[in-house]
Write a protein that holds these residues in place. Structure first.
Motif, short mmCIF file in Angstrom:
data_model
loop_
_atom_site.label_atom_id
_atom_site.label_comp_id
_atom_site.label_asym_id
_atom_site.label_seq_id
_atom_site.Cartn_x
_atom_site.Cartn_y
_atom_site.Cartn_z
N ASP A 1 109.21 35.44 48.80
CA ASP A 1 108.27 36.31 49.52
C ASP A 1 107.19 36.87 48.61
O ASP A 1 106.05 37.10 49.05
CB ASP A 1 109.04 37.46 50.19
CG ASP A 1 109.64 37.04 51.53
OD1 ASP A 1 109.60 35.84 51.85
OD2 ASP A 1 110.16 37.91 52.25
N LEU A 2 107.51 37.09 47.34
CA LEU A 2 106.52 37.64 46.41
C LEU A 2 105.43 36.64 46.06
O LEU A 2 104.46 36.99 45.39
CB LEU A 2 107.22 38.13 45.14
CG LEU A 2 107.95 39.46 45.26
CD1 LEU A 2 108.73 39.77 43.99
CD2 LEU A 2 106.97 40.60 45.56
N GLN A 3 105.56 35.40 46.52
CA GLN A 3 104.51 34.41 46.33
C GLN A 3 103.54 34.36 47.50
O GLN A 3 102.58 33.60 47.48
CB GLN A 3 105.12 33.03 46.10
CG GLN A 3 105.96 32.95 44.83
CD GLN A 3 106.56 31.57 44.64
OE1 GLN A 3 105.86 30.60 44.38
NE2 GLN A 3 107.88 31.49 44.79
N PHE A 4 103.80 35.18 48.54
CA PHE A 4 102.86 35.29 49.67
C PHE A 4 101.59 35.95 49.16
O PHE A 4 101.61 37.06 48.61
CB PHE A 4 103.49 36.10 50.79
CG PHE A 4 102.65 36.18 52.04
CD1 PHE A 4 102.46 35.08 52.85
CD2 PHE A 4 102.05 37.37 52.42
CE1 PHE A 4 101.70 35.14 54.01
CE2 PHE A 4 101.28 37.46 53.57
CZ PHE A 4 101.10 36.34 54.36
N ALA A 5 100.46 35.28 49.32
CA ALA A 5 99.22 35.70 48.66
C ALA A 5 98.75 37.08 49.07
O ALA A 5 98.02 37.73 48.32
CB ALA A 5 98.12 34.67 48.94
#
Length: 627
Positions: A94-98
């Protein structure tokens, strides 16, 4: 600009100012596409009805009244409720969601992947609207009917033929006030409360336009006649064609707005009902948060066979911005005293896909283990409450041209070659705009040369999401996890990639002066006009992009209708909460599966069905008197 509450309430009568010791035939909680029209219909049938809304009335505010301002409406703190959701159980993913959002602690948000030191993670924004009319007041207003099979799912699960697609069309015709089709078209209604209109597509008649070149290529790629695109783009999205669900075609986008661009929504119908000279017994109470449903103690404690707990009213908190999803909420402020309002006939919950299951659980209806965790007395164990959360997957192909794109909007529904059935699976709209999901302040303006094909994957395979309590406090947001791609994710991702490949090939035909288009995503830096470098724009790389960056805003199904043999069914086919009496749910949470590409108009249709159903039940030998 923030509009004062009193200026919009002046035309509404009556308005409840004190809830104590007041009773009505029906109490409806929530004024969105499900609850708002339902309350108006019940009152128009002569039953005293209280409609409770946590937000204000912004019907005269041009941010909401003019549908072209939908981006501003969804960002406006006047009505916005911020839910911070998860897309998976994997926090690293989820922390890679821009557009992950953080609280900087300085009264501002940071959106991105490199937050400042000390910033607090909020999550992925999913804005909802606390306002008279609900989310139909801040959406883009697309009015698209679902595939017939989406209605027939309910028939298959419950045996109730009244949910058949043919019968549900009757409710669409009942509510529609069509302003674009020739008078007398069998598929449409012309005397309802919901105005529908379409945009001008005359630009497609010019063969030399860049947009027309894209249209012709899209026609070729989706089995349509490239020579006929000027006519195809005017096809009626809701024309009632029995073969439509298996037909790839251009359409003229239909919106719930009038021909002057004024939004048509439950807000208009509620206000018209209140202002009607017939003096319909509808009472509106704004800025009121319902904290739980009340039950008759004698029925809760009854040992008599067949006696079920009966809903008799609601407990409320009166005041503005009481819910913690409201960005105007003042932390650490003690709540006002609770008040009680009573219903002689029924309580109907229409809080939406997030708040309806939350309210049921706070009232003692839901998974027993979850309620016990927060010391909530159990009324009825229903394990399906808050489960089955589903949503369409959305993404976009965004490119920047050499010069501005001069043409209007293209709307296309089509089937990708890898779709699992013969039905079309993609709804896309392309034009000179930017849409990449939701975050505070969205969308990003990429400049005058931006061009986007936004796409919706219909009939997602996974409905594994959940809405769970974080406490027994009604002011707290629940925890929401969509669990994207958890079930048959590779199939859904493959369909998204196939759609992007078709759209990319089509926009490569744009020609000068707009060409070349330089793609921003899903294949960053690719030249769509000369073809992308296959080493950097593979199906695998695009699937990885969509898995991390897909977004959504059509949540449904957390209080799903189901059959008597389904232990996860929350409702029967008449909207009744199982195992109790006097309680129904009427909103998008009741759909067993996500209905088509956009749930707003389907929810208004089921609202009309609910009104008919409830009125039928009221007239079946019930001795309680109307007003």
């Amino acid at each position: 600009m923030r509009y004062p509450l009193l200026s919009t309430l002046a035309i509404l009568s009556p308005i409840l100012t004190s809830a104590q010791d007041v009773s009505y035939d029906y109490i409806v909680v929530g004024s969105g596409p499900g609850g708002g029209p339902l309350a108006a219909d019940l009152a128009r049938a002569g039953y005293s009805t209280l409609l409770i809304e946590a937000g204000s009335d912004e019907g005269d505010n041009p941010t909401y009244a003019d549908i072209a301002n939908f981006n501003e409406a969804a960002n406006d703190e006047t009505t916005r409720w911020d839910f911070w959701v998860k897309h998976s159980d994997d926090p690293d993913r989820d922390l890679q969601f821009a557009h992950t959002t953080w609280d900087t602690g300085e009264g501002t948000f940071y959106v991105g992947l490199d937050p400042p030191e000390g910033a607090k993670l909020l999550g992925i924004q999913y804005p909802r609207a606390a306002v008279l009319g609900g989310c139909a007041m801040h959406n883009a207003g697309v009015c698209a009917l679902p595939a017939e099979g989406d209605w027939d799912v309910i028939v298959e699960r419950t045996g109730d033929e009244s949910w058949s697609a043919g019968n549900m069309r009757r409710y669409f015709k009942q509510i529609e006030k069509n302003q674009y089709a020739p008078a007398g078209e069998e598929a449409h209604g012309y005397d309802g409360w919901l105005a529908t209109s379409t945009a001008d597509s005359s630009w497609a008649q010019n063969d030399t336009q860049p947009g027309t070149r894209i249209l012709k290529k899209l026609a070729e790629l989706t089995g349509q006649d490239p020579a006929d695109v000027a006519n195809l783009v005017n096809r009626d999205l809701n024309d009632g064609d029995p073969n439509a669900d298996e037909t790839s075609s251009f359409y003229s986008m239909v919106t719930h707005a009038d021909t002057q661009g004024k939004r048509s929504s439950p807000n208009n119908y509620i206000r018209a009902t209140l202002a009607d000279e017939a003096n319909h017994p509808l009472t509106l109470q704004l800025q009121t948060l319902v904290t739980r449903v009340l039950f008759d103690n004698t029925t809760i404690n009854s040992t008599t066979p067949g006696v079920l707990p009966r809903a008799i009213g609601v407990e409320v908190l009166e005041g503005a911005s009481l819910y913690r999803a409201d960005p105007k909420h003042t932390p650490d402020t003690p709540p006002p005293p609770t008040k009680q309002i009573f219903a002689r006939r029924e309580v109907i919950i229409s809080g939406g896909t997030f708040n309806s299951p939350q309210l049921l659980k706070l009232s003692g209806i839901g998974p027993s283990s979850e309620l016990a965790q927060f010391s909530i007395p159990l009324i009825k164990h229903l394990p399906g409450v808050g489960e089955n959360l589903g949503d369409n997957y959305e993404g976009s192909l965004l490119a920047l041209g050499a010069s501005p794109f001069p043409n209007g909007l293209t709307t296309l529904l089509f089937r990708t070659p890898n779709a699992p059935t013969a039905k079309r699976n993609i709804y896309t709209w392309c034009g000179a705009f930017s849409f990449e999901g939701f975050w505070p302040g969205f969308p990003t303006d990429h400049g005058p040369t931006q061009y986007t094909c936004a796409l919706v994957l219909m009939a997602p395979k996974s409905q594994r999401g959940t809405v769970r309590l974080v406490s027994g406090d009604a002011r707290d947001r629940p925890e929401i996890n969509f669990r994207f791609f958890e079930e048959k994710g590779e199939e859904d991702l493959g369909e998204l990639v196939a759609a992007a490949n078709i759209l990319r090939e089509a926009i490569a035909a744009v020609g000068e002066p707009v060409a070349p288009f330089v793609e921003q995503h899903p294949c960053a830096g690719g030249n769509t006009t000369s073809g992308n470098d296959s080493s950097s724009c593979t199906d695998e790389s695009q699937a990885s992009y969509f898995k991390l960056q897909a977004y959504s805003h059509h949540a449904t199904s957390t209080c799903a209708i189901g059959g008597d043999d389904d232990p996860m069914a929350v409702l029967d086919s008449r909207f009744r909460v199982r195992g109790v009496e006097g309680l129904r749910v009427v909103d998008a949470s009741v759909f067993p599966v996500v209905p088509g590409a956009f749930p707003s108009c389907p929810t208004m249709m089921l609202s009309a069905k609910a009104a008919e159903t409830i009125l039928e039940d009221a007239e079946k030998g019930n001795t309680r008197r109307r007003r």
